[in-house]
Design a protein around this motif. Sequence first.
Motif, mmCIF file in Angstrom:
data_model
loop_
_atom_site.group_PDB
_atom_site.id
_atom_site.type_symbol
_atom_site.label_atom_id
_atom_site.label_comp_id
_atom_site.label_asym_id
_atom_site.label_seq_id
_atom_site.Cartn_x
_atom_site.Cartn_y
_atom_site.Cartn_z
ATOM 1 N N THR A 172 0.823 -1.209 0.000
ATOM 2 C CA THR A 172 0.000 0.000 0.000
ATOM 3 C C THR A 172 0.853 1.254 0.000
ATOM 4 N N HIS A 173 2.145 1.079 0.218
ATOM 5 C CA HIS A 173 3.102 2.207 0.184
ATOM 6 C C HIS A 173 4.497 1.627 -0.067
ATOM 7 N N THR A 174 5.484 2.502 -0.304
ATOM 8 C CA THR A 174 6.847 2.014 -0.528
ATOM 9 C C THR A 174 7.600 1.837 0.789
ATOM 10 N N SER A 175 6.948 2.154 1.921
ATOM 11 C CA SER A 175 7.646 2.070 3.210
ATOM 12 C C SER A 175 8.209 0.680 3.560
ATOM 13 N N PRO A 176 7.577 -0.450 3.138
ATOM 14 C CA PRO A 176 8.209 -1.734 3.462
ATOM 15 C C PRO A 176 9.646 -1.833 2.964
ATOM 16 N N TYR A 198 -0.415 0.238 -4.287
ATOM 17 C CA TYR A 198 -1.807 -0.110 -4.633
ATOM 18 C C TYR A 198 -2.775 0.170 -3.483
ATOM 19 N N ARG A 199 -3.875 0.813 -3.800
ATOM 20 C CA ARG A 199 -4.949 0.980 -2.824
ATOM 21 C C ARG A 199 -6.290 0.957 -3.562
ATOM 22 N N ALA A 200 -7.279 0.349 -2.941
ATOM 23 C CA ALA A 200 -8.593 0.224 -3.575
ATOM 24 C C ALA A 200 -9.333 1.551 -3.492
ATOM 25 N N HIS A 211 2.138 5.802 -7.857
ATOM 26 C CA HIS A 211 3.587 5.705 -7.635
ATOM 27 C C HIS A 211 4.038 6.574 -6.462
ATOM 28 N N GLN A 212 4.954 6.015 -5.683
ATOM 29 C CA GLN A 212 5.566 6.784 -4.605
ATOM 30 C C GLN A 212 7.078 6.704 -4.749
ATOM 31 N N VAL A 213 7.751 7.668 -4.132
ATOM 32 C CA VAL A 213 9.185 7.498 -3.929
ATOM 33 C C VAL A 213 9.427 7.613 -2.424
ATOM 34 N N GLU A 214 9.996 6.541 -1.879
ATOM 35 C CA GLU A 214 10.318 6.509 -0.456
ATOM 36 C C GLU A 214 11.731 7.041 -0.276
ATOM 37 N N GLY A 215 11.982 7.707 0.843
ATOM 38 C CA GLY A 215 13.343 8.126 1.177
ATOM 39 C C GLY A 215 13.677 7.659 2.579
ATOM 40 N N HIS A 251 0.547 12.349 11.969
ATOM 41 C CA HIS A 251 0.839 11.077 12.632
ATOM 42 C C HIS A 251 0.949 9.934 11.630
ATOM 43 N N PHE A 252 2.063 9.219 11.727
ATOM 44 C CA PHE A 252 2.212 7.930 11.053
ATOM 45 C C PHE A 252 2.734 6.956 12.105
ATOM 46 N N PRO A 253 2.288 5.716 12.073
ATOM 47 C CA PRO A 253 2.759 4.759 13.093
ATOM 48 C C PRO A 253 4.274 4.533 13.018
ATOM 49 N N PHE A 254 4.860 4.745 11.843
ATOM 50 C CA PHE A 254 6.274 4.384 11.648
ATOM 51 C C PHE A 254 7.239 5.552 11.783
ATOM 52 N N THR A 255 6.722 6.751 12.083
ATOM 53 C CA THR A 255 7.623 7.882 12.339
ATOM 54 C C THR A 255 7.171 8.609 13.601
ATOM 55 N N GLU A 256 8.153 9.180 14.319
ATOM 56 C CA GLU A 256 7.844 9.954 15.515
ATOM 57 C C GLU A 256 8.990 10.921 15.784
ATOM 58 N N LEU A 284 3.745 15.112 0.501
ATOM 59 C CA LEU A 284 4.372 13.915 1.099
ATOM 60 C C LEU A 284 4.133 13.797 2.596
ATOM 61 N N GLY A 285 4.396 12.585 3.113
ATOM 62 C CA GLY A 285 4.412 12.318 4.538
ATOM 63 C C GLY A 285 5.835 11.996 4.953
ATOM 64 N N SER A 286 6.188 12.355 6.195
ATOM 65 C CA SER A 286 7.581 12.161 6.602
ATOM 66 C C SER A 286 7.700 12.145 8.116
ATOM 67 N N GLY A 287 8.908 11.944 8.598
ATOM 68 C CA GLY A 287 9.157 12.008 10.028
ATOM 69 C C GLY A 287 10.455 11.319 10.391
ATOM 70 N N PHE A 307 15.662 9.868 9.229
ATOM 71 C CA PHE A 307 14.350 10.323 8.750
ATOM 72 C C PHE A 307 13.871 9.447 7.612
ATOM 73 N N ALA A 308 12.579 9.496 7.362
ATOM 74 C CA ALA A 308 11.994 8.804 6.217
ATOM 75 C C ALA A 308 10.913 9.705 5.629
ATOM 76 N N PHE A 309 10.668 9.526 4.341
ATOM 77 C CA PHE A 309 9.542 10.249 3.731
ATOM 78 C C PHE A 309 8.958 9.403 2.609
ATOM 79 N N GLY A 310 7.723 9.670 2.268
ATOM 80 C CA GLY A 310 7.081 8.995 1.148
ATOM 81 C C GLY A 310 6.319 10.031 0.333
ATOM 82 N N MET A 311 6.671 10.132 -0.944
ATOM 83 C CA MET A 311 6.139 11.216 -1.782
ATOM 84 C C MET A 311 5.391 10.636 -2.979
HETATM 85 N N1 PHE Z 1 3.995 5.608 3.784
HETATM 86 C C1 PHE Z 1 3.314 6.856 4.009
HETATM 87 C C2 PHE Z 1 2.100 6.937 3.055
HETATM 88 O O1 PHE Z 1 2.029 6.178 2.141
HETATM 89 C C3 PHE Z 1 4.189 8.038 3.734
HETATM 90 C C4 PHE Z 1 5.337 8.126 4.680
HETATM 91 C C5 PHE Z 1 6.541 7.529 4.356
HETATM 92 C C6 PHE Z 1 5.212 8.802 5.887
HETATM 93 C C7 PHE Z 1 7.628 7.614 5.261
HETATM 94 C C8 PHE Z 1 6.275 8.909 6.758
HETATM 95 C C9 PHE Z 1 7.473 8.306 6.409
HETATM 96 O O2 PHE Z 1 1.222 7.740 3.257
#
Ligand code: PHE
Length: 356
Positions: A172-176, A198-200, A211-215, A251-256, A284-287, A307-311
């Motif tokens: 559902t995101h590139t975070s994995p 992919y998301r329904a 498409h996303q680009v994870e950092g 808020h994202f469960p994987f960043t704080e 984007l989301g990040s943290g 840090f991480a981000f998803g754009m």
């Molecule tokens: N995975 C999050 C999303 O799809 C974006 C994100 C990535 C947020 C990395 C924080 C860190 O919405």
Amino acid sequence: MNDLRDKYIELIAAATGEAALEELRVQAVGKKGEISLKMRELGKMSPEERQIMGPRLNALKDEINAALAAKKAGLADAALNERLKAEWLDVTLPGRGRRSGTIHPVSQVWEECTAIFADMGFAVAEGPQVETDWYNFDALNIPGHHPARAEMDTFYMHRAEGDDRPPHVLRTHTSPVQIRSMEAGGAPTRIICPGRVYRADYDQTHTPMFHQVEGLAIDKDISMANLKWVLEEFFSAYFGTAVKTRFRASHFPFTEPSAEVDIQCQWKDGSVKVGEGDDWLEVLGSGMVHPKVLRAGGIDPDEWQGFAFGMGIDRIAMLKYGIPDLRAFFDSDLRWLRNYGFASLDVPTIRGGLSR
Ligand code: PHE
């Protein structure tokens, strides 16, 4: 003899084609030709007569043969000139263009992202599009009961009847890929991962595949300040103009802590311009990577942080190239592709370049 000569010289001159000429040759100097028969008569002459007539007849034969040859060459030249007149080519005519395919805007922007982040020391990582629920959720601190699982409109893969292992998912995101690259390379690390997710969901701004680009950057002393610098550097290079960003607590469960990032823009006559005005657009989301996520990736959170981000790649492609409807990206309409596609030799534009 003179009459004979005049007759044939005249006929040869008047001949209009190779066939007529050949007929004349047979008639004059062929085996039974008029001149050949005369030569045969030499045998019946007296030696005195023959001495006069022999050379004269030979000379006549030579003259007729020469006239035939000259006329034949003349006819061939004329035929060639006719052909040259009829079969000429205009080599200055412009060629007929052959359409070649174009690079899809998503591919183009994918390359642009890769080039800009590569310049900042980020390597490209990859992961599978069919993921285990561990990589897509649990390892990212999204446990089974977490509402984020439901919110993500996940596509679940089929399991055989009686197999009660949790089903695989379309990521559902590139975070994995964060977890996968931590496992593979440990710390420190700096990677981006462009890819399909992919998301329904389906409306003017959502497609079931996008498409996303994870950092991800992990080191001893990486902070939110580094995140902000990297992102502003990226947007300025990507849009070719200084772009202000706005970080909103989220808020994202994987960043704080977590932040959603908006870029400065202006709406004018229904289209949007980035880098000016006082509207904001979320991109984007990040943290800072959550300690639990570092641990899930095999990295000691007491020693490392990052840090991480998803754009959204499609989102920033629409913004840069003024494409109004996301759904058209995936319709495969040739007219759309010709209009918005890029020539295959277009180098990704990193207008303005990096400020360093
Ligand atoms: N995975 C999050 C999303 O799809 C974006 C994100 C990535 C947020 C990395 C924080 C860190 O919405």
